[in-house]
Design an enzyme around this catalytic site. Structure first.
Site, short mmCIF file in Angstrom:
data_model
loop_
_atom_site.label_atom_id
_atom_site.label_comp_id
_atom_site.label_asym_id
_atom_site.label_seq_id
_atom_site.Cartn_x
_atom_site.Cartn_y
_atom_site.Cartn_z
N LYS A 191 -7.24 -36.92 -70.86
CA LYS A 191 -6.33 -38.01 -70.49
C LYS A 191 -6.12 -37.97 -68.97
CE LYS A 191 -2.18 -39.86 -72.71
NZ LYS A 191 -0.90 -39.45 -73.28
C1 E4P Z 1 0.89 -41.76 -75.01
O1 E4P Z 1 -0.25 -41.54 -74.74
C2 E4P Z 1 1.94 -41.96 -74.00
O2 E4P Z 1 1.98 -40.88 -73.14
C3 E4P Z 1 3.26 -42.21 -74.68
O3 E4P Z 1 3.07 -43.17 -75.72
C4 E4P Z 1 4.36 -42.63 -73.72
O4 E4P Z 1 5.50 -42.97 -74.47
P1 E4P Z 1 6.95 -43.09 -73.81
O5 E4P Z 1 6.98 -44.30 -72.96
O6 E4P Z 1 7.87 -43.23 -75.00
O7 E4P Z 1 7.18 -41.84 -73.04
#
Ligand code: E4P
Length: 230
Positions: free
Chosen positions: A98
């Site tokens: 990622k």
């Molecule tokens: C997933 O890959 C993201 O990091 C996550 O969905 C972010 O979510 P949030 O906005 O609730 O922190």
């Protein structure tokens, strides 16, 4: 549409895996912190090196349960991202690296694509960012809809824009709807043709429930008791 769990908690992954509906997991440093772990990496201090080992263990346990686990790099320069990503990718074939949506991130994504290492571009908030990540060779892009909603914008509108562009131009990068906050987000993402939705544990637990299912089952059980009591 594939369903991912947005968590750094292995027990949660095991629980939802048992339902037979889970296709993957997304983690990020904030989720790791929530579990009392730290995803900082590549430090010479024994504390941070130990934290990397804990993070690796968590990722490997998840890789045994699902075929796709996103592990986020924490470096902000492309060389650092590449170093971390190469390490993560070597842990297990289910690991997806990622990478944040920055120009340094784009350089790293381009490198990983050339090595056939899967990537998930995170922190995507515009269609222009989505296109750049896809052109750099990202396997997955993650537009964050809840955070756009939180600041008064329409996050799902971004997904509609991206899906329209994808149809026009035939991009093959998978669109992962991230930062979901409630079950309606998942249904709307599916209707728009998004490829993946990542869902927090508390939202995932709401998906199988409906009041009419509960009351209907209660009535069937009561009636069956009457039949067998005849
Ligand atoms: C997933 O890959 C993201 O990091 C996550 O969905 C972010 O979510 P949030 O906005 O609730 O922190």
């Amino acid at each position: 549409m594939k369903l991912f769990l947005d968590t750094a908690n292995v027990s949660q992954v095991a629980e939802i895996t048992a339902w037979g509906v889970l296709d993957g997991v997304t983690t990020n440093p904030s989720l790791v912190l929530k579990e009392g772990k730290d995803s900082s990496t590549h430090s010479t201090s024994s504390g941070q090196a130990g934290s990397l080992q804990v993070f690796k263990k968590t990722v490997l346990e998840m890789c045994k349960l699902v075929p796709c686990v996103s592990a986020q790099v924490t470096a902000t320069d492309s060389a650092g991202m590449i170093k971390q990503g190469l390490e993560y990718a070597a842990w297990h074939k289910h690991v997806v690296v990622k990478v944040p949506m920055t120009t340094e991130g784009l350089k790293a994504i381009t490198f990983f694509a050339s090595k056939k290492i899967k990537t998930n571009t995170t922190l995507v908030f515009s269609a222009a960012q989505a296109m750049l990540a896809a052109k750099a060779g990202a396997t997955i892009i993650s537009p964050f809809i809840g955070r756009l909603d939180d600041q008064g914008e329409d996050g799902m509108n971004l997904i509609a824009e991206i899906m329209e562009i994808w149809q026009q131009h035939g991009f093959t990068t998978e669109v992962l709807v991230a930062s979901t906050r409630h079950p309606r987000h998942i249904v709307d993402a599916a209707r728009l043709g998004a490829h993946i939705c990542t869902i927090p544990y508390d939202v995932f637990k709401k998906l199988p429930n409906h009041g009419l299912t509960d009351s209907g089952l209660k009535k069937f059980q009561e009636d069956w008791k009457k039949v067998s009591g005849r």
